[in-house]
Design an enzyme around this catalytic site. Structure first.
Site, short mmCIF file in Angstrom:
data_model
loop_
_atom_site.label_atom_id
_atom_site.label_comp_id
_atom_site.label_asym_id
_atom_site.label_seq_id
_atom_site.Cartn_x
_atom_site.Cartn_y
_atom_site.Cartn_z
N HIS A 33 0.66 -1.09 -0.13
CA HIS A 33 -0.18 -0.09 -0.05
C HIS A 33 0.84 1.26 0.02
O HIS A 33 0.73 2.29 -0.68
CB HIS A 33 -0.69 -0.17 1.27
N HIS A 79 -10.09 3.40 -0.04
CA HIS A 79 -10.45 3.07 1.06
C HIS A 79 -11.26 1.50 1.09
O HIS A 79 -12.32 1.66 1.79
CB HIS A 79 -11.17 4.09 2.13
#
Length: 715
Positions: A33, A79
């Protein structure tokens, strides 16, 4: 805590084994990420520079030149995992995070876009996720006063165990107020401002870099951040005041990897070290240890580099807005990331190793096995009912139930609102920006290169029908586990397609996000390859922007582009249970010329309405334009040689419908590209004549079909 190979490499580089605090920092900053370990080599193939690009990828957000001293800040984030575990807070903090990326550049956020991907709304769980994700986005965006002006909602069973929440944000600033996350000078102090630091969001970056399991809702809840939009609104104003007064030498939002991520990356970018005094961080909970203080992802926090003499002034601004703030460290010439707690050094890491040292590599990639043979389905006996079915599918139906929950008019810039091909915002005078977002995951599943390339052209055409020309794009690349060779193959070829499409249209890729490991152990599925993008275009004719609905009786209807037998991945085939069969759409060779011709045609001022043809095909596009008035259409010439269902439901790229009362006035603009006059606006129904069949559908029938999603959610 760390993977064996990473621990071995870090131990070798540091000359000792990292302690538990240091391991926590590496675990998060070296996650996929944060470090793009497997995707980084592929992202380097993008063209990220251009005449208007001031700051490209690598900062919190990109900065592109608008004109007259104005610049735009553009960013896009995901998200996804948090929104499955806690849909309201996961989605809300997704909005909060991308907004802070924009304000950290010194820009005021003026618009949000939200491409969203869900499982079908035929189970209580998917309905729950859908409702609460929308609720989270609307409540946060509405409270902070940033309009959600554009979005997408796409439904497929592969998203049932892993919905996707992608959010793009656009900000506006004066060029002289731009701030970056690159540290400037050793000896400058670090001021942390905003909310207090708690235990929420612990390890969020590493959580986002693994698959979701059936027990994620319980086990991973500590990794979910909790948002407070009212604090965010205060932080927006305080940050912009700090920037405008010249106190911020550099600035970074605390997002993935928390304080460890923001502070180490700021220092490393400026070739400096960082000394953090963890005791000075204002805490929300008692007994927090350095590991928690450093990697917690508590929301609504901003880190400033400040000249020592300006620290008190910055703290005074925080007090003015009733925000917490403290001086938590300083930049150093020693190139280490050092953390002090209760008088002891609890972490001391070479800063380049931590912030920039994660090893990257291309993963093995292999094309999936050949798909089985298939036969073209029989032509439906009732084409009218088939068109109604496509219109009422949730992917095609009106998304009014979603966007009416968003305050899309706040800041009074929005002139073309959600529900159209693209949104238009006024910047100054008649100059403005045109915004579009999304992708077609089924097209990408059938052909990732063409699907990626088609994604750019589809968004460019959305902007073109409003008279806008693409300026820059950001991406959010949502894929499954990159360690699977077939998944990595999809990722690689989608990126290559996106890159080629953006180069052909001269729209640089200025930033974005990669979200991998979007797989569900609960359903044993990986999501469809979903290379979602957000595109910003510019226009000089905000006041005369045509809408997408037919406007005037008697107007001539013109179809720009060619319709082909390209039903693969179409909504029509999906309803027939054959979504992965058929010919995938391919971007035609003259696609750039067609986009440019539509822009020229719209900017003649003679176009009364305009609409892109995409999801659902030509039949859907015509029905969507019949909001107030009907039309008589003959497709026998434009779709000669095609079956009736190909003509109505093919999702061939780069097509648009234009209407005008003066068709001769568009000849010069459309010169050299395929276009056909297909009908006349008028009547109280849509009549479509095909080679050997015809359809007639009333305005009320079309409205009823298109309201299927709203009707279900209101029941």
């Amino acid at each position: 805590m760390l993977p064996e190979n990473d621990l071995k490499l870090i131990t070798e580089k540091m000359g000792r084994e990292p302690n538990i605090v240091e391991q926590g920092c590496f675990l998060n900053l070296w996650s996929e990420h944060c470090s793009y370990r497997s995707s980084g080599p592929l992202l380097k193939t993008f063209t990220t520079t251009g005449e208007k690009v001031i700051i490209g990828p690598g900062d919190d957000a990109a900065i592109v030149d608008f004109e007259d001293g104005w610049v735009l800040a553009i960013g896009m984030e995901s998200h996804n995992h948090p929104s499955y575990v806690d849909p309201h807070n996961g989605a809300a903090t997704g909005v909060g995070g991308i907004v802070r990326d924009i304000i950290s550049m010194g820009a005021r956020p003026i618009a949000l876009m939200d491409p969203l991907y869900f499982g079908p709304l035929n189970t209580p769980k998917n309905l729950y996720l859908f409702e609460h994700i929308i609720e989270g986005i609307s409540s946060y965006g509405n409270c902070i006063g940033v309009p959600v002006v554009r979005g997408e909602a796409f439904f497929d069973e592969t998203y049932s165990g892993n919905p996707l929440v992608n959010v793009a944000c656009i900000g506006l600033a004066k060029k002289e107020n731009i701030v970056t996350a690159k540290s400037q000078c050793a000896g400058n102090k670090m001021v942390l401002m905003g909310s207090t630091t708690g235990r929420d969001g612990l390890g969020g970056a590493s959580f986002a870099s693994r698959d979701l399991s059936e027990s994620s809702e319980a086990e991973d809840r500590p990794s979910i951040q909790i948002g407070d939009p009212f604090t965010e609104k205060l932080l927006i104003e305080a940050t912009l005041e700090v920037v405008e007064r010249g106190y911020a030498k550099s600035c970074r939002d605390l997002g993935a990897a928390g304080l460890a991520g923001a502070s180490s990356e700021m220092a490393s970018k400026g070739d400096l070290g960082m000394h953090i005094i963890a005791d000075n961080v204002i805490l929300r909970e008692k007994g927090m240890v350095p590991y928690e203080i450093l990697i917690a992802e508590s929301q609504e926090r901003m880190l400033f580099e400040v000249d020592p003499q300006d620290v008190e002034a910055v703290l005074a601004i925080a007090k003015k807005y009733d925000l917490n703030a403290s001086m938590i460290g300083e930049l150093t010439e020693r190139l280490y990331y050092t953390v002090e707690f209760k008088g002891e050094i609890v972490a001391d890491i070479p800063i380049k190793l931590l912030a920039e040292g994660a090893p990257t590599c291309e993963m093995p990639a292999s094309e999936p096995a050949e798909k089985r043979e298939w036969e073209k389905p029989k032509l439906p006996a009732d084409l009218k009912q088939t068109l109604m079915d496509v219109l009422s599918s949730h992917n095609v139906a009106s998304k009014e139930w979603i966007y009416r929950q968003y305050d899309h008019e706040v800041q009074i810039r929005t002139t073309v609102k959600p529900g159209d091909d693209a949104s238009v915002l006024r910047i100054e005078g008649d100059k403005g920006i045109v915004l579009s977002c999304g992708c077609n995951p089924r097209h990408t599943m059938l052909d990732p290169y063409q699907g990626g390339k088609g994604t750019v052209y589809e968004n460019a055409m959305n902007i073109a029908v409003k008279g806008g020309k693409g300026l820059a794009l950001v991406d959010c690349l949502n894929f499954g586990n990159p360690q699977r060779p077939d998944i990595y193959w999809y990722l690689k070829h989608a990126i290559l397609g996106l890159g080629d499409g953006s180069r052909e249209l001269q729209i640089p890729v200025v930033g974005g996000n990669v979200s991998l490991y979007n797989e569900s152990d609960e359903f044993d599925t990986a999501i469809l390859p979903t290379p979602s993008i957000g595109v910003v275009g510019t226009t000089n004719n905000v006041s005369s922007t045509p809408l997408s609905s037919f406007a005037n009786k008697g107007d001539t209807i013109i179809l720009v582009g060619e319709t082909k037998d390209e039903l693969g991945g179409s909504e029509y085939y999906s309803l027939l249970g054959k979504k992965m069969n058929g010919n995938a759409p391919k971007v035609p060779e003259n696609a750039v010329e067609m986009v440019d011709s539509v822009i020229k045609a719209v900017n003649t001022g003679k176009v009364t309405s305009s609409h892109d043809v995409s999801l659902g095909g030509l039949g859907v596009a015509l029905a969507e334009m019949c909001t107030f008035i009907g039309a008589n259409v003959d497709l026998s010439k434009a779709c000669a040689g095609l079956r009736a269902d190909d003509a109505l439901f093919s999702e061939s790229y780069v097509r648009a419908i234009l209407t005008t009362s003066e068709p001769e006035s568009l000849k010069e603009a459309l010169k050299g590209v395929p276009y056909t006059i297909i009908g006349i606006v008028g009547g109280n129904c849509l009549r479509i004549q095909l080679a050997d069949k015809s359809i007639e559908i009333s305005l009320s029938e079309m409205e009823m079909a298109r309201s299927s999603l709203t009707k279900q959610m209101m029941e």
